[in-house]
Design a protein around this motif. Structure first.
Motif, PDB file in Angstrom:
ATOM      1  N   THR A  32       0.878  -1.203  -0.078  1.00 15.54           N
ATOM      2  CA  THR A  32      -0.315   0.188  -0.256  1.00 15.54           C
ATOM      3  C   THR A  32       0.798   1.206  -0.664  1.00 15.54           C
ATOM      4  OG1 THR A  32       0.019  -0.044   2.500  1.00 15.54           O
ATOM      5  CG2 THR A  32      -1.936  -0.859   0.940  1.00 15.54           C
ATOM      6  N   GLY A  59     -13.872  11.898   2.151  1.00  9.63           N
ATOM      7  CA  GLY A  59     -13.165  10.490   1.234  1.00  9.63           C
ATOM      8  C   GLY A  59     -12.330   9.116   2.874  1.00  9.63           C
ATOM      9  N   TYR A  60     -11.327  10.982   3.132  1.00  7.03           N
ATOM     10  CA  TYR A  60     -10.900   9.333   4.159  1.00  7.03           C
ATOM     11  C   TYR A  60     -12.121   8.968   5.326  1.00  7.03           C
ATOM     12  CZ  TYR A  60      -8.133   8.663   8.770  1.00  7.03           C
ATOM     13  OH  TYR A  60      -7.733   7.410   9.293  1.00  7.03           O
ATOM     14  N   GLY A  62     -15.248   7.622   4.431  1.00  4.10           N
ATOM     15  CA  GLY A  62     -16.238   7.274   3.784  1.00  4.10           C
ATOM     16  C   GLY A  62     -14.710   5.933   3.486  1.00  4.10           C
ATOM     17  N   LEU A  63     -14.496   6.233   2.934  1.00  5.01           N
ATOM     18  CA  LEU A  63     -13.399   4.906   2.872  1.00  5.01           C
ATOM     19  C   LEU A  63     -12.851   3.806   3.859  1.00  5.01           C
ATOM     20  CD1 LEU A  63     -10.999   5.966  -0.533  1.00  5.01           C
ATOM     21  CD2 LEU A  63     -13.021   4.400  -0.260  1.00  5.01           C
ATOM     22  N   ALA A  66     -15.580   2.345   4.733  1.00 12.61           N
ATOM     23  CA  ALA A  66     -15.790   0.674   3.230  1.00 12.61           C
ATOM     24  C   ALA A  66     -14.924  -1.232   4.138  1.00 12.61           C
ATOM     25  CB  ALA A  66     -15.640   1.346   2.035  1.00 12.61           C
ATOM     26  N   VAL A  67     -13.701  -0.157   4.143  1.00 12.78           N
ATOM     27  CA  VAL A  67     -13.006  -0.607   5.131  1.00 12.78           C
ATOM     28  C   VAL A  67     -13.101  -1.771   6.358  1.00 12.78           C
ATOM     29  CG1 VAL A  67     -10.338  -1.126   5.963  1.00 12.78           C
ATOM     30  CG2 VAL A  67     -10.713   0.389   3.590  1.00 12.78           C
ATOM     31  N   SER A  79     -11.168  -2.235  -0.845  1.00 14.57           N
ATOM     32  CA  SER A  79     -11.171  -1.187   0.389  1.00 14.57           C
ATOM     33  C   SER A  79      -9.696  -0.310   0.640  1.00 14.57           C
ATOM     34  CB  SER A  79     -12.044  -1.395   1.295  1.00 14.57           C
ATOM     35  OG  SER A  79     -12.711  -1.774   0.770  1.00 14.57           O
ATOM     36  N   ALA A  82      -8.090   0.893  -1.994  1.00 15.68           N
ATOM     37  CA  ALA A  82      -8.521   2.837  -2.692  1.00 15.68           C
ATOM     38  C   ALA A  82      -8.410   3.419  -1.680  1.00 15.68           C
ATOM     39  CB  ALA A  82      -9.750   2.492  -2.420  1.00 15.68           C
ATOM     40  N   LEU A  83      -8.391   3.293   0.030  1.00 14.60           N
ATOM     41  CA  LEU A  83      -8.204   4.274   0.376  1.00 14.60           C
ATOM     42  C   LEU A  83      -6.595   5.020   0.603  1.00 14.60           C
ATOM     43  CD1 LEU A  83      -8.597   5.972   3.903  1.00 14.60           C
ATOM     44  CD2 LEU A  83      -8.293   3.997   5.025  1.00 14.60           C
ATOM     45  N   PHE A  86      -6.243   6.650  -2.537  1.00 12.29           N
ATOM     46  CA  PHE A  86      -6.935   8.332  -2.272  1.00 12.29           C
ATOM     47  C   PHE A  86      -6.059   9.328  -1.743  1.00 12.29           C
ATOM     48  CE2 PHE A  86      -9.581  11.128   0.701  1.00 12.29           C
ATOM     49  CZ  PHE A  86      -9.927  11.896  -0.728  1.00 12.29           C
TER      50      PHE A  86
END
Length: 223
Positions: A32, A59-60, A62-63, A66-67, A79, A82-83, A86
């Motif tokens: 990552t 964004g932070y 929200g992601l 999701a994680v 996820s 994506a995080l 971003f």
């Protein structure tokens, strides 16, 4: 003898599971970090604008949500990337700003990177070598991070440079402590999900780098 053998087997299984979480965490963390660096480099090359504090926070979180919802499935890996991607995008324009704002911007960025690496390795090594579990730090770190986060927002909204510097210094201390805590949790079985562990350490490294970058910009920057 049977009971003793059962205990030994249980300890061996626990140690194996712990080693697996630790190994998977560091492997995913490395991937990552490389992915995030690639995204940051792309954003820098394209001279992409910073999304702003509101989009960054939405964004932070929200992601991050999701994680948390997908951490026990294969989608958890999607996820995570994506995080971290971003977050890499948000840091690209910040690095560009330092490179253009300061004549020694490149040196500042490299010093921040080196300091981040040294602190991470040092704190991780301490946690591994000590053999201790630092779960008693959890409450203190949580409160400290929440206070620093609120103070940081106030510093940004009301443009208070002195408070911003204090928050950066506080974040360096808190992130160093969080590295020790999280590593101790992994080693002693307090953290069994390598996706959660990876995200915690990644966010710690991200905040540590930004805090050092800001401090170095103020105390070592040459315009």
């Amino acid at each position: 003898m049977t009971a003793e053998r059962t205990v030994q087997t249980s300890k061996a299984q626990t140690a194996l599971a712990t080693n697996s979480v630790l190994r998977n965490t560091y492997m995913l963390l490395s991937m990552t970090l490389l992915f995030s660096a690639a995204v940051a480099g792309t954003a820098m090359a394209l001279n992409a604008p910073h999304p702003g504090i509101i989009i960054t926070l939405v964004g932070y979180f929200g992601l991050l949500f999701a994680v948390e919802k997908t951490k026990d499935s294969a989608m958890g890996l999607v996820s995570v990337f994506a995080l971290t991607g971003f977050m890499g995008y948000t840091i690209g324009p910040i690095i560009n700003m330092y490179l253009t704002q300061f004549s020694n911007g490149g040196e500042i960025v490299m010093m921040a990177l080196g300091g981040t690496g040294a602190i991470f390795l040092g704190m991780s090594g301490y946690a591994l070598a000590s053999g201790r579990r630092f779960n008693q730090w959890a409450g203190m770190l949580f409160v400290g991070i929440m206070v620093a986060f609120v103070m940081g927002l106030i510093a940004v909204i009301f443009s208070i440079p002195a408070l911003s510097m204090a928050v950066s210094a506080l974040f360096v201390l808190l992130m160093a402590g969080l590295i020790v805590y999280q590593t101790g949790e992994i080693v002693h079985g307090g953290e069994t999900n390598y996706i959660t562990a990876t995200v915690t350490l990644f966010v710690t490294i991200y905040n540590l780098f930004l805090s050092l970058l800001q401090l170095l910009g103020v105390f070592a920057g040459e315009e």
